[in-house]
Design a protein around this motif. Structure first.
Motif, PDB file in Angstrom:
ATOM      1  N   ASP A 141      15.152   4.000  -7.395  1.00  0.00           N
ATOM      2  CA  ASP A 141      15.106   3.696  -8.840  1.00  0.00           C
ATOM      3  C   ASP A 141      13.803   2.989  -9.205  1.00  0.00           C
ATOM      4  OD1 ASP A 141      17.612   4.784  -9.136  1.00  0.00           O
ATOM      5  OD2 ASP A 141      18.673   2.867  -9.113  1.00  0.00           O
ATOM      6  N   ALA A 142      13.268   2.204  -8.249  1.00  0.00           N
ATOM      7  CA  ALA A 142      12.039   1.448  -8.511  1.00  0.00           C
ATOM      8  C   ALA A 142      10.782   2.299  -8.371  1.00  0.00           C
ATOM      9  CB  ALA A 142      11.958   0.247  -7.576  1.00  0.00           C
ATOM     10  N   GLY A 143      10.933   3.549  -7.892  1.00  0.00           N
ATOM     11  CA  GLY A 143       9.770   4.424  -7.823  1.00  0.00           C
ATOM     12  C   GLY A 143       9.351   4.869  -6.443  1.00  0.00           C
ATOM     13  N   LEU A 144      10.213   4.690  -5.447  1.00  0.00           N
ATOM     14  CA  LEU A 144       9.891   5.149  -4.097  1.00  0.00           C
ATOM     15  C   LEU A 144       9.659   6.659  -4.100  1.00  0.00           C
ATOM     16  CD1 LEU A 144       9.819   3.418  -1.433  1.00  0.00           C
ATOM     17  CD2 LEU A 144      11.968   4.531  -0.829  1.00  0.00           C
ATOM     18  N   LYS A 145       8.678   7.133  -3.321  1.00  0.00           N
ATOM     19  CA  LYS A 145       8.311   8.545  -3.312  1.00  0.00           C
ATOM     20  C   LYS A 145       8.775   9.228  -2.017  1.00  0.00           C
ATOM     21  CE  LYS A 145       6.075   7.961  -7.188  1.00  0.00           C
ATOM     22  NZ  LYS A 145       6.641   8.456  -8.464  1.00  0.00           N
ATOM     23  N   ALA A 146       8.666  10.551  -2.019  1.00  0.00           N
ATOM     24  CA  ALA A 146       9.161  11.350  -0.900  1.00  0.00           C
ATOM     25  C   ALA A 146       8.418  11.080   0.406  1.00  0.00           C
ATOM     26  CB  ALA A 146       9.084  12.836  -1.242  1.00  0.00           C
ATOM     27  N   ASP A 147       7.151  10.626   0.322  1.00  0.00           N
ATOM     28  CA  ASP A 147       6.402  10.361   1.560  1.00  0.00           C
ATOM     29  C   ASP A 147       6.419   8.889   1.948  1.00  0.00           C
ATOM     30  OD1 ASP A 147       4.862   9.531  -0.550  1.00  0.00           O
ATOM     31  OD2 ASP A 147       2.969  10.302   0.259  1.00  0.00           O
ATOM     32  N   ASP A 148       7.239   8.084   1.265  1.00  0.00           N
ATOM     33  CA  ASP A 148       7.416   6.679   1.646  1.00  0.00           C
ATOM     34  C   ASP A 148       8.463   6.579   2.757  1.00  0.00           C
ATOM     35  OD1 ASP A 148       5.596   5.778  -0.240  1.00  0.00           O
ATOM     36  OD2 ASP A 148       7.122   5.600  -1.808  1.00  0.00           O
ATOM     37  N   ILE A 149       8.251   5.637   3.649  1.00  0.00           N
ATOM     38  CA  ILE A 149       9.137   5.485   4.809  1.00  0.00           C
ATOM     39  C   ILE A 149       9.996   4.240   4.651  1.00  0.00           C
ATOM     40  CG2 ILE A 149       9.229   5.160   7.316  1.00  0.00           C
ATOM     41  CD1 ILE A 149       6.459   6.509   7.457  1.00  0.00           C
ATOM     42  N   VAL A 150      11.296   4.404   4.866  1.00  0.00           N
ATOM     43  CA  VAL A 150      12.228   3.276   4.896  1.00  0.00           C
ATOM     44  C   VAL A 150      12.805   3.195   6.302  1.00  0.00           C
ATOM     45  CG1 VAL A 150      14.388   2.331   4.009  1.00  0.00           C
ATOM     46  CG2 VAL A 150      12.802   3.480   2.456  1.00  0.00           C
ATOM     47  N   VAL A 151      12.655   2.034   6.941  1.00  0.00           N
ATOM     48  CA  VAL A 151      13.101   1.855   8.319  1.00  0.00           C
ATOM     49  C   VAL A 151      14.290   0.901   8.359  1.00  0.00           C
ATOM     50  CG1 VAL A 151      12.414   1.238  10.670  1.00  0.00           C
ATOM     51  CG2 VAL A 151      10.704   2.099   9.056  1.00  0.00           C
ATOM     52  N   LYS A 185       0.827  -1.206   0.000  1.00  0.00           N
ATOM     53  CA  LYS A 185       0.000   0.000   0.000  1.00  0.00           C
ATOM     54  C   LYS A 185       0.862   1.257   0.000  1.00  0.00           C
ATOM     55  CE  LYS A 185      -3.545  -2.188   2.922  1.00  0.00           C
ATOM     56  NZ  LYS A 185      -4.128  -2.167   4.283  1.00  0.00           N
ATOM     57  N   ALA A 186       0.400   2.264  -0.715  1.00  0.00           N
ATOM     58  CA  ALA A 186       1.054   3.572  -0.688  1.00  0.00           C
ATOM     59  C   ALA A 186       0.302   4.499   0.281  1.00  0.00           C
ATOM     60  CB  ALA A 186       1.087   4.168  -2.080  1.00  0.00           C
ATOM     61  N   PRO A 187       0.975   5.432   0.950  1.00  0.00           N
ATOM     62  CA  PRO A 187       2.429   5.583   0.977  1.00  0.00           C
ATOM     63  C   PRO A 187       3.090   4.371   1.629  1.00  0.00           C
ATOM     64  CG  PRO A 187       1.440   6.996   2.636  1.00  0.00           C
ATOM     65  CD  PRO A 187       0.312   6.427   1.835  1.00  0.00           C
ATOM     66  N   HIS A 188       4.213   3.948   1.073  1.00  0.00           N
ATOM     67  CA  HIS A 188       4.824   2.690   1.453  1.00  0.00           C
ATOM     68  C   HIS A 188       5.533   2.755   2.812  1.00  0.00           C
ATOM     69  CE1 HIS A 188       4.720   2.684  -3.026  1.00  0.00           C
ATOM     70  NE2 HIS A 188       4.294   1.450  -2.834  1.00  0.00           N
ATOM     71  N   LEU A 189       5.441   1.641   3.531  1.00  0.00           N
ATOM     72  CA  LEU A 189       6.255   1.422   4.728  1.00  0.00           C
ATOM     73  C   LEU A 189       7.151   0.233   4.421  1.00  0.00           C
ATOM     74  CD1 LEU A 189       7.118   1.795   7.662  1.00  0.00           C
ATOM     75  CD2 LEU A 189       5.115   0.467   8.376  1.00  0.00           C
ATOM     76  N   ILE A 190       8.453   0.492   4.267  1.00  0.00           N
ATOM     77  CA  ILE A 190       9.419  -0.541   3.907  1.00  0.00           C
ATOM     78  C   ILE A 190      10.413  -0.718   5.051  1.00  0.00           C
ATOM     79  CG2 ILE A 190      11.101  -1.319   2.211  1.00  0.00           C
ATOM     80  CD1 ILE A 190       8.320  -0.872   1.027  1.00  0.00           C
ATOM     81  N   ILE A 191      10.527  -1.925   5.550  1.00  0.00           N
ATOM     82  CA  ILE A 191      11.435  -2.223   6.651  1.00  0.00           C
ATOM     83  C   ILE A 191      12.648  -2.984   6.114  1.00  0.00           C
ATOM     84  CG2 ILE A 191      11.691  -3.401   8.873  1.00  0.00           C
ATOM     85  CD1 ILE A 191       8.654  -3.061   9.247  1.00  0.00           C
ATOM     86  N   LEU A 192      13.830  -2.545   6.515  1.00  0.00           N
ATOM     87  CA  LEU A 192      15.065  -3.192   6.084  1.00  0.00           C
ATOM     88  C   LEU A 192      15.680  -3.985   7.227  1.00  0.00           C
ATOM     89  CD1 LEU A 192      16.923  -0.255   4.245  1.00  0.00           C
ATOM     90  CD2 LEU A 192      15.009  -1.654   3.436  1.00  0.00           C
TER      91      LEU A 192
END
Length: 506
Positions: A97-107, A73-80
């Protein structure tokens, strides 16, 4: 699994990642996982299938970063959950590069150096929201409830908070004791979660770094107590395990004491000898203890027991050299403790470990306090102690007393100045001193226990010999000094080479 989009994207299905994913699934979150190693993804799916027992799968996987973003789901929550360092930046780059946006969260949930996290947040500003969460508890904690130390953007925290509160370890509010259940599909929902917002980006990983430094010292001190019992008392591993089980019923109750007893009780499946006797005495480390010691030097905050624990691991790796030294270097003749004195010595070791433990935590919390002042963080030390009560490696009943101390005085300068801990050391320090003295007289190294005692004695000393040290520095380097009878900001230098050695104000 339903065709509807997943709640969370997860990258990295190694030991920690796989268990965090299953924990998320237990708590009702739909997760889409990606890993460059497809064997890991297959193992994840197999584990999920096994735990579901015929029910629909709770986790799905994908083959690319683009597919991952499409399934979440967007905005995305991506956990590393990837190794610290370059891999984190590589993943972030590929996500963009795959299309992550400014309001997506990477943890980032890895063991990243806190300064790296600060730099990443700056680098990715306007491209994505970079957030961090330090995770403690190992694979079991990740699976059934870790201690979580999140830091970063406040908006990101508002989105992540319910997720972290759901999967975190829980404690009983009244007793402060962990509420544990190790059953897949049956997460602990009651109690206080061991997850709390720490502060700005980097602060969570800094707190976790100090946690690990305390962990190093705590482990080393337990090992020193074991070494004394094994050497001076001639006790077998199982006998020491029983002592640790007894200690675990009192103020030393902790995860580390508990697992130490279990290790000492375990027999080697090959030789049927105590497992501890077939394990090579060469300790490894992953760097977080070293980072803590280095930070204490940079901040100017004494943390000698943490540093000694790091040095002890380093010295343990010099096995060949130590073996040669053992054949050449002389020490005192070992005096075996008589059987009727064993209980007295064990009591001394108990109190030594307890007092030293107080000092180690005092060092750790003091370091966090000074670092927070330097970085402009507003750390809640009572809350930090509370989220360490379950899920993490240093979880212990002792942490409730620390939380209470900071509740009494949120501005407490040092843990040793809290009335409860002041009295605890006053009541037990005689045994602490005797334990350290006896070990030293017998040539048994106790670097962490003794450095904690030296820290305590230096901390309570009004006049340290640094006055002579300042004189030395001024003599060879004209570094100046302050006088006791003048304001401290006024600096003086002695003209050491001139007759009469006149003093001048600088």
């Amino acid at each position: 699994m339903s065709e509807s989009q997943c709640d969370i994207g997860f990258i990295g299905a190694g030991v920690m990642g796989k268990n965090l994913i299953l924990n998320l699934a237990d708590n009702g979150y739909r997760v889409c996982a990606f890993d460059l190693d497809h064997n890991r993804l297959n193992a994840l799916l197999e584990q999920d299938k096994k735990e579901c027992g015929g029910l629909p799968a709770r986790v799905e996987t994908c083959n690319s970063y683009t597919e991952l973003l499409a399934k979440v789901k967007a905005p995305h929550l991506i956990i590393l959950s990837v190794p610290a360092g370059a891999p984190v930046d590589d993943v972030c780059s590929k996500l963009m590069d795959a299309g992550l946006k400014a309001d997506d969260i990477v943890v980032d949930t890895g063991n990243s150096l806190w300064t790296d996290s600060v730099e990443r947040a700056k680098r990715y500003e306007g491209k994505l929201i970079f957030f961090t969460t330090a995770v403690s508890g190992g694979e079991v904690g990740a699976r059934f409830g870790p201690s979580l130390m999140p830091s970063g953007d406040r908006y990101a925290w508002s989105r992540i908070e319910p997720v972290w509160h759901a999967i975190a370890a829980k404690v009983d509010k009244a007793s402060g004791q962990p509420i544990e259940r190790f059953e897949p599909g049956s997460p602990v929902r009651e109690g206080e979660p061991c997850a709390a917002y720490i502060g700005p980006i980097g602060s969570g990983h800094y707190v976790k770094m100090v946690h690990n430094g305390i962990e190093y010292a705590d482990m080393q001190m337990i090992c020193e107590a074991y070494h004394v019992m094994r050497t001076a008392l001639g006790m077998a591993p199982e006998e020491i395990a029983e002592v640790f089980r007894e200690w675990n019923r009192g103020p030393l109750n902790s995860y580390l004491i508990n697992i130490s007893a279990e290790v000492l009780s375990t027999l080697d499946s090959v030789t049927e000898q105590p497992l501890v006797d077939v394990i090579l005495d060469r300790a490894g480390q992953k760097g977080t203890g070293l980072w803590t010691a280095m930070s204490s030097l940079e901040v100017g905050c004494p943390a000698p027991s943490i540093a000694e624990a790091v040095y002890a691991r380093s010295l343990s790796t010099r096995k060949v050299l130590r073996t040669r030294a053992a054949q050449k270097l002389q020490g005192p003749e070992l005096t075996q403790v008589a059987a009727e004195q064993r209980e007295e010595v064990i009591a001394q070791l108990h109190d030594a470990l307890y007092c030293a433990k107080i000092c180690v935590y005092a060092q750790g919390f003091d370091l966090m306090k000074l670092a927070a002042r330097e970085q402009g963080w507003q750390l809640n030390f009572s809350e930090i102690a509370r989220i360490w009560r379950a899920g993490c490696i240093i979880r212990a009943v002792f942490l409730q007393s620390i939380s209470d101390a900071y509740d009494r005085d949120p501005k407490l300068s040092n843990l040793l100045l809290d009335d409860f801990f002041t009295q605890q050391i006053a009541d037990h320090q005689a045994n602490w001193r005797q334990a350290v003295a006896s070990a030293t007289l017998n040539g048994i190294p106790v670097p962490a226990l003794s450095s904690a005692l030296n820290y305590y004695d230096a901390f309570r000393t009004v006049s340290l010999p640094a006055n002579l040290l300042q004189g030395q520095r001024d003599y060879f380097g004209a570094h100046t000094f302050a006088r006791v009878d003048q304001p401290e900001q006024r600096k003086y230098h002695v003209q050491w080479s001139e007759p009469g050695r006149p003093m001048v104000e600088i």
